[in-house]
Design a protein around this motif. Structure first.
Motif, PDB file in Angstrom:
ATOM      1  N   VAL A   1       0.695  -0.988  -0.203  1.00 30.81           N
ATOM      2  CA  VAL A   1       0.052  -0.106  -0.010  1.00 30.81           C
ATOM      3  C   VAL A   1       1.336   1.018  -0.181  1.00 30.81           C
ATOM      4  O   VAL A   1       1.938   1.236   1.161  1.00 30.81           O
ATOM      5  CB  VAL A   1      -0.686   0.267   1.492  1.00 30.81           C
ATOM      6  N   LEU A   2       1.059   2.094  -0.830  1.00 27.97           N
ATOM      7  CA  LEU A   2       1.700   3.365  -0.612  1.00 27.97           C
ATOM      8  C   LEU A   2       0.280   4.635  -0.531  1.00 27.97           C
ATOM      9  O   LEU A   2       0.912   5.197  -0.024  1.00 27.97           O
ATOM     10  CB  LEU A   2       1.545   3.997  -2.840  1.00 27.97           C
ATOM     11  N   PHE A   3      -0.644   4.209  -0.837  1.00 29.64           N
ATOM     12  CA  PHE A   3      -1.303   5.419  -0.943  1.00 29.64           C
ATOM     13  C   PHE A   3      -2.981   5.442   0.158  1.00 29.64           C
ATOM     14  O   PHE A   3      -2.906   4.254  -0.382  1.00 29.64           O
ATOM     15  CB  PHE A   3      -1.683   6.310  -1.788  1.00 29.64           C
ATOM     16  N   SER A   4      -3.192   5.770   1.472  1.00 29.60           N
ATOM     17  CA  SER A   4      -4.817   5.406   2.370  1.00 29.60           C
ATOM     18  C   SER A   4      -4.808   6.841   2.951  1.00 29.60           C
ATOM     19  O   SER A   4      -4.944   7.071   3.711  1.00 29.60           O
ATOM     20  CB  SER A   4      -4.455   4.695   3.271  1.00 29.60           C
ATOM     21  N   ASP A   5      -5.699   7.466   1.828  1.00 27.84           N
ATOM     22  CA  ASP A   5      -6.301   9.015   2.109  1.00 27.84           C
ATOM     23  C   ASP A   5      -7.093   8.919   1.492  1.00 27.84           C
ATOM     24  O   ASP A   5      -7.677   8.642   0.783  1.00 27.84           O
ATOM     25  CB  ASP A   5      -4.924  10.002   2.076  1.00 27.84           C
ATOM     26  N   TRP A   6      -7.697  10.179   1.751  1.00 31.63           N
ATOM     27  CA  TRP A   6      -8.248  10.966   0.794  1.00 31.63           C
ATOM     28  C   TRP A   6      -8.028  11.657  -0.504  1.00 31.63           C
ATOM     29  O   TRP A   6      -6.765  12.522  -0.790  1.00 31.63           O
ATOM     30  CB  TRP A   6      -9.779  12.356   1.492  1.00 31.63           C
ATOM     31  N   LEU A   7      -8.432  12.184  -1.601  1.00 32.89           N
ATOM     32  CA  LEU A   7      -8.178  12.984  -2.358  1.00 32.89           C
ATOM     33  C   LEU A   7      -9.448  13.792  -3.565  1.00 32.89           C
ATOM     34  O   LEU A   7     -10.635  13.103  -3.517  1.00 32.89           O
ATOM     35  CB  LEU A   7      -7.439  11.882  -4.253  1.00 32.89           C
ATOM     36  N   LYS A   8      -9.339  14.625  -3.401  1.00 34.06           N
ATOM     37  CA  LYS A   8     -10.457  15.654  -4.711  1.00 34.06           C
ATOM     38  C   LYS A   8     -11.177  14.870  -5.326  1.00 34.06           C
ATOM     39  O   LYS A   8     -10.120  14.874  -6.156  1.00 34.06           O
ATOM     40  CB  LYS A   8     -10.384  16.619  -3.885  1.00 34.06           C
ATOM     41  N   GLY A   9     -12.178  14.818  -5.218  1.00 30.41           N
ATOM     42  CA  GLY A   9     -13.111  14.730  -6.935  1.00 30.41           C
ATOM     43  C   GLY A   9     -12.824  13.297  -6.272  1.00 30.41           C
ATOM     44  O   GLY A   9     -13.684  11.916  -7.106  1.00 30.41           O
ATOM     45  N   TYR A  10     -12.146  12.482  -5.517  1.00 26.68           N
ATOM     46  CA  TYR A  10     -12.008  10.232  -5.551  1.00 26.68           C
ATOM     47  C   TYR A  10     -12.296  10.209  -4.712  1.00 26.68           C
ATOM     48  O   TYR A  10     -12.640   8.865  -4.196  1.00 26.68           O
ATOM     49  CB  TYR A  10     -10.842  10.276  -6.546  1.00 26.68           C
ATOM     50  N   GLY A  11     -12.546  10.720  -3.335  1.00 21.72           N
ATOM     51  CA  GLY A  11     -12.856  10.176  -2.232  1.00 21.72           C
ATOM     52  C   GLY A  11     -11.717   9.897  -1.131  1.00 21.72           C
ATOM     53  O   GLY A  11     -10.576  10.140  -1.716  1.00 21.72           O
ATOM     54  N   LEU A  12     -12.331   8.801  -0.512  1.00 23.30           N
ATOM     55  CA  LEU A  12     -11.223   7.682   0.609  1.00 23.30           C
ATOM     56  C   LEU A  12     -10.366   6.834  -0.534  1.00 23.30           C
ATOM     57  O   LEU A  12     -11.348   6.121  -1.765  1.00 23.30           O
ATOM     58  CB  LEU A  12     -11.767   6.506   0.816  1.00 23.30           C
ATOM     59  N   VAL A  13      -9.487   7.193  -1.071  1.00 20.29           N
ATOM     60  CA  VAL A  13      -8.953   6.512  -2.241  1.00 20.29           C
ATOM     61  C   VAL A  13      -7.215   5.273  -1.830  1.00 20.29           C
ATOM     62  O   VAL A  13      -6.375   5.516  -0.719  1.00 20.29           O
ATOM     63  CB  VAL A  13      -8.315   7.183  -3.330  1.00 20.29           C
ATOM     64  N   THR A  14      -7.196   4.104  -2.189  1.00 24.44           N
ATOM     65  CA  THR A  14      -6.376   3.214  -1.947  1.00 24.44           C
ATOM     66  C   THR A  14      -5.835   2.888  -2.937  1.00 24.44           C
ATOM     67  O   THR A  14      -5.936   2.659  -3.768  1.00 24.44           O
ATOM     68  CB  THR A  14      -6.618   1.518  -0.822  1.00 24.44           C
ATOM     69  N   VAL A  15      -4.066   3.031  -3.105  1.00 26.42           N
ATOM     70  CA  VAL A  15      -3.397   3.071  -4.208  1.00 26.42           C
ATOM     71  C   VAL A  15      -2.559   2.022  -3.649  1.00 26.42           C
ATOM     72  O   VAL A  15      -1.863   1.872  -2.399  1.00 26.42           O
ATOM     73  CB  VAL A  15      -2.578   4.403  -4.594  1.00 26.42           C
ATOM     74  N   ILE A  16      -2.184   0.259  -5.130  1.00 25.24           N
ATOM     75  CA  ILE A  16      -1.431  -0.512  -4.218  1.00 25.24           C
ATOM     76  C   ILE A  16      -0.184  -0.886  -5.179  1.00 25.24           C
ATOM     77  O   ILE A  16      -0.157  -0.318  -6.954  1.00 25.24           O
ATOM     78  CB  ILE A  16      -1.684  -1.375  -3.946  1.00 25.24           C
ATOM     79  N   ASP A  17       0.746  -0.507  -5.242  1.00 29.22           N
ATOM     80  CA  ASP A  17       2.429  -0.872  -5.648  1.00 29.22           C
ATOM     81  C   ASP A  17       1.966  -2.059  -6.183  1.00 29.22           C
ATOM     82  O   ASP A  17       2.375  -3.246  -5.138  1.00 29.22           O
ATOM     83  CB  ASP A  17       3.637  -0.283  -4.997  1.00 29.22           C
ATOM     84  N   HIS A  18       2.529  -2.322  -7.320  1.00 30.08           N
ATOM     85  CA  HIS A  18       2.800  -4.356  -7.372  1.00 30.08           C
ATOM     86  C   HIS A  18       3.918  -4.330  -7.860  1.00 30.08           C
ATOM     87  O   HIS A  18       3.874  -5.748  -8.429  1.00 30.08           O
ATOM     88  CB  HIS A  18       1.672  -4.009  -8.893  1.00 30.08           C
ATOM     89  N   GLY A  19       4.915  -3.766  -8.105  1.00 25.58           N
ATOM     90  CA  GLY A  19       6.554  -3.521  -8.643  1.00 25.58           C
ATOM     91  C   GLY A  19       6.531  -3.600 -10.467  1.00 25.58           C
ATOM     92  O   GLY A  19       4.700  -3.339 -11.017  1.00 25.58           O
ATOM     93  N   LYS A  20       7.756  -3.344 -10.749  1.00 28.37           N
ATOM     94  CA  LYS A  20       7.881  -2.783 -12.359  1.00 28.37           C
ATOM     95  C   LYS A  20       6.870  -2.357 -12.509  1.00 28.37           C
ATOM     96  O   LYS A  20       6.700  -2.073 -14.058  1.00 28.37           O
ATOM     97  CB  LYS A  20       7.797  -4.351 -12.767  1.00 28.37           C
ATOM     98  N   GLY A  21       6.707  -1.216 -11.931  1.00 31.03           N
ATOM     99  CA  GLY A  21       5.883   0.181 -12.589  1.00 31.03           C
ATOM    100  C   GLY A  21       3.929  -0.266 -12.703  1.00 31.03           C
ATOM    101  O   GLY A  21       3.365   0.978 -13.447  1.00 31.03           O
ATOM    102  N   TYR A  22       3.983  -1.028 -12.035  1.00 31.28           N
ATOM    103  CA  TYR A  22       2.301  -1.697 -12.239  1.00 31.28           C
ATOM    104  C   TYR A  22       1.941  -0.681 -10.288  1.00 31.28           C
ATOM    105  O   TYR A  22       2.708  -1.174 -10.306  1.00 31.28           O
ATOM    106  CB  TYR A  22       1.916  -3.131 -12.620  1.00 31.28           C
ATOM    107  N   MET A  23       0.433   0.367 -11.179  1.00 33.53           N
ATOM    108  CA  MET A  23       0.112   0.533  -9.729  1.00 33.53           C
ATOM    109  C   MET A  23      -1.398   0.448  -9.605  1.00 33.53           C
ATOM    110  O   MET A  23      -2.006   0.343 -11.320  1.00 33.53           O
ATOM    111  CB  MET A  23       0.326   2.427  -9.327  1.00 33.53           C
ATOM    112  N   SER A  24      -1.871   0.252  -8.959  1.00 35.51           N
ATOM    113  CA  SER A  24      -3.701  -0.225  -9.190  1.00 35.51           C
ATOM    114  C   SER A  24      -4.372   1.678  -8.268  1.00 35.51           C
ATOM    115  O   SER A  24      -3.540   1.222  -6.906  1.00 35.51           O
ATOM    116  CB  SER A  24      -4.161  -1.510  -8.374  1.00 35.51           C
TER     117      SER A  24
END
Length: 390
Positions: free
Chosen positions: A313-336
């Motif tokens: 988990v790289l990000f777990s917070d609130w972003l304007k327009g997207y609400g509560l967001v989680t970003v996961i790093d999968h390696g080799k430049g891939y993120m979800s």
């Protein structure tokens, strides 16, 4: 003399005519100058009016922008309040399930102990009846009996065997009774805990509804501040720019992770983070020239959002327009990326496995309907999730 008079008269007429023309010309010029001044005056007044209107519009725009900022700040606060309660409710649900499962297990164990108790009681009763039917013997007399020593030895062995068996049965029976008592006490404790959890859940539901009502008021106020198409486009542009900037920062951070495998070999092999209809597909028109960089999945509030693959988990917070967001790093430049959640279940730095619950479906960020916004990015560029998920 007459001719002179005529000439004089003619000259006088001409002079009067010239004077009249001159007067008329001067009068016309004066009127023209006066008209020009009037036009200038009207133009000046109109310009002042326009400037005043522009100033009013600018002031109104500033006030609207200020109000929208305040409402967005309130929306963020509302979303966090809902997230806190939703996360607590999720924990309570898990505790309720664990408690109910334990009660079921204890009930099964109690039933088995009761069966064991009946069997042990029957076995002890049988041994007592056997001992009774064989009669009461004086062990000392048998030891002193020299006539049938072999028979005495067999009897002693038999009685020792019966005594040991009886003691073992009694000890097993006592252990069963003790465990049965423990189970009954634990059942009472778990039942009490279950009641407390149910009461907690009711309180949490009430708090959730209260927070939802507050968010509804905030959203209603936001929607009253109507935006033109141009303003809406500018708003979406800014929100997308903020997201891209955050993802670029996260990409620089994820470059430090070398042990994650990436998603290169997983096309068409991953499960969607939540089951539901795709409401907006990747690449379709969003507003103006803007296109959807991910997909918007319709899903019921409270449903679990799962990670598509292992990662950090790289990000777990609130972003304007997207609400509560989680970003996961999968390696080799891939993120979800997973947005519009009701609550986030993981913190920055947590590792996750494929299919592990990371969030709860919601409608944070000002959404009118519940759902999940989902993106996959490779080296910062959005890619079609349909190429990876099936």
């Amino acid at each position: 003399m007459r001719l002179f008079k005529k000439l004089t008269t003619t000259v006088q007429c001409l002079v009067r005519l010239v004077i009249a023309c001159a007067f008329t010309l001067v009068s016309a010029q004066a009127q023209s100058a006066s008209s020009e001044d009037a036009k200038k005056q009207r133009s000046s007044e109109q310009l002042s009016t326009v400037k005043s209107e522009i100033a009013k519009q600018k002031s109104a725009i500033v006030q609207v922008s200020k109000k929208r900022r305040q409402l967005n700040a309130q929306l963020k606060k509302d979303d966090f309040a809902i997230a806190k309660v939703a996360k607590a409710m999720n924990n309570t649900r898990n505790s309720l399930k664990a408690t109910q499962d334990k009660l079921t297990s204890l009930a099964k164990e109690k039933a088995q102990l009761n069966r064991d108790k009946v069997q042990q009681e029957n076995a002890l009763a049988h041994q007592l009846r056997t001992a009774y039917t064989t009669g009461q013997h004086d062990y000392l007399k048998m030891l002193l009996n020299q006539e049938e020593s072999s028979q005495v030895q067999r009897s002693l062995t038999y009685y020792q065997y019966l005594s040991k068996a009886r003691i073992a049965e009694i000890e097993a029976f006592q252990a069963t009774i003790a465990r049965l008592s423990e189970v009954e006490i634990e059942q009472q404790q778990k039942a009490k805990q279950l009641t407390q959890l149910q009461q907690t859940q009711q309180s949490q539901r009430a708090a959730l509804e209260k927070n939802k009502a507050q968010r509804k008021k905030t959203l209603t106020a936001l929607r009253k501040e109507l935006l033109s198409n141009k303003q809406q486009l500018a708003k979406l542009e800014q929100e997308e720019a903020n997201l891209v900037a955050e993802l670029e920062r996260l990409a620089r951070q994820s470059a430090l992770a070398k042990n994650l495998p990436g998603l290169d070999k997983l096309k068409r092999k991953l499960r969607w983070p939540v089951s539901g209809r795709i409401k907006h597909s990747f690449g379709t028109r969003k507003q103006g020239y803007l296109r959807w960089k991910g997909v918007l999945l319709s899903a019921a509030v409270g449903r679990q959002v799962t990670s598509i693959y292992s990662g950090k988990v790289l990000f777990s917070d609130w972003l304007k327009g997207y609400g509560l967001v989680t970003v996961i790093d999968h390696g080799k430049g891939y993120m979800s990326l997973y947005g519009h959640n009701q609550a986030l279940l993981k913190n920055v730095g947590d590792t996750v496995e494929p299919g592990e619950a990371i969030a709860i479906v919601g409608q944070s960020g000002g959404q009118s309907e519940p759902g999940l916004y989902f993106e996959i990015r490779h080296h910062g560029k959005a890619v079609n999730p349909k190429l990876w998920c099936r």
